[in-house]
Enzyme design. Structure first.
Site, PDB file in Angstrom:
ATOM      1  N   ASP A   1       9.097 -18.993 -31.189  1.00 51.08           N
ATOM      2  CA  ASP A   1      10.327 -18.185 -31.810  1.00 51.08           C
ATOM      3  C   ASP A   1       9.605 -17.544 -32.942  1.00 51.08           C
ATOM      4  OD1 ASP A   1      10.317 -21.015 -33.054  1.00 51.08           O
ATOM      5  OD2 ASP A   1      11.828 -19.860 -34.219  1.00 51.08           O
TER       6      ASP A   1
ATOM      7  N   ASP B   1      10.288 -26.710 -32.897  1.00 50.58           N
ATOM      8  CA  ASP B   1      11.643 -26.376 -33.461  1.00 50.58           C
ATOM      9  C   ASP B   1      11.755 -24.807 -33.450  1.00 50.58           C
ATOM     10  OD1 ASP B   1      11.875 -29.240 -34.910  1.00 50.58           O
ATOM     11  OD2 ASP B   1       9.858 -28.621 -36.060  1.00 50.58           O
TER      12      ASP B   1
ATOM     13  N   ASP C   1       6.390 -24.105 -28.120  1.00 52.87           N
ATOM     14  CA  ASP C   1       6.717 -24.405 -29.694  1.00 52.87           C
ATOM     15  C   ASP C   1       7.698 -25.499 -29.550  1.00 52.87           C
ATOM     16  OD1 ASP C   1       6.680 -24.541 -32.639  1.00 52.87           O
ATOM     17  OD2 ASP C   1       8.374 -23.127 -32.280  1.00 52.87           O
TER      18      ASP C   1
END
Length: 221
Positions: free
Chosen positions: A170, A14, A12
């Site tokens: 995240d 950001d 991922d």
């Protein structure tokens, strides 16, 4: 057996590789300033960053209903395009991790829900453009995470079986997408989470406190 790194790693963007919250903060504060609203603090916005532009608009303007949030997305994206890369930095340990993966000949790439054009600009600002083997954005395909299609497409683009890929993210949607794609997953605990999020309940294969932990091949699933 001596532990080895995965054959391929997808990340991922950001909240996993890039701490883009400061760019996002500059964006929402510019929107608030034009409306005579006091600036937000970074800690107020940071938990919402991985949830996307609508979630950040909702955090910045709690009185907006869903229709108003949707209507302000173009303004948010326009301002963010100007702020992108001015304040964001790689999370601690990320540059060292990418260096180690490169030296180990691990194929790596990025699958994000950020629009592809903005993601390309973020990679350019971070110096990762020519290092990442693939970039799939939120508007690159008909589906976006948590659908598995972006991860499956990225694996195909770098020529690796999904079962040989590990996805690092995240957010719960990251882990959902990895599971649906048949990939192992790493939960990046250094990223952005709302107070009620419970990463232990997401079903990831490994939870990692900081990017530097992944310098050890034994920490990978």
């Amino acid at each position: 057996m001596t532990p080895t790194f995965p054959k391929a790693v997808l990340f991922d963007l950001d909240g996993t590789l890039l701490d883009s919250a400061p760019d996002m903060l500059a964006t929402v504060n510019a929107m608030r300033a034009t409306r005579g609203v006091a600036a937000m603090m970074l800690d107020e916005l940071r938990p919402h960053v991985s949830k996307g532009s609508r979630a950040m608009i909702a955090a910045a303007f709690p009185r907006f209903d869903e229709t108003q949030r949707d209507a302000h997305v173009p303004e948010f994206l326009d301002i963010y395009a100007r702020e992108l890369g001015k304040h964001a930095v790689a999370f601690p340990g990320v540059d060292a991790l990418l260096d180690v993966l490169d030296r180990a000949d691990v194929r790596w790439g990025i699958v994000t829900n950020k629009p592809e054009g903005l993601a390309e600009s973020a990679l350019l600002a971070s110096g990762w453009t020519h290092r990442s083997g693939v970039l799939v954005g939120g508007d690159s395909l008909p589906e976006r995470k948590p659908h598995p299609l972006p991860l499956l497409h990225a694996a195909q683009m770098i020529g690796v079986d999904p079962r040989d890929c590990v996805y690092v993210g995240d957010d719960f949607r990251d882990i959902e997408a990895a599971r649906a794609a048949g990939m192992r997953s790493v939960i990046a605990l250094w990223g952005y989470r709302l107070p009620g999020d419970e990463p232990m309940e997401w079903g990831g294969d490994v939870l990692v406190d900081q990017a530097a932990d992944l310098l050890d091949p034994a920490r990978w699933p």
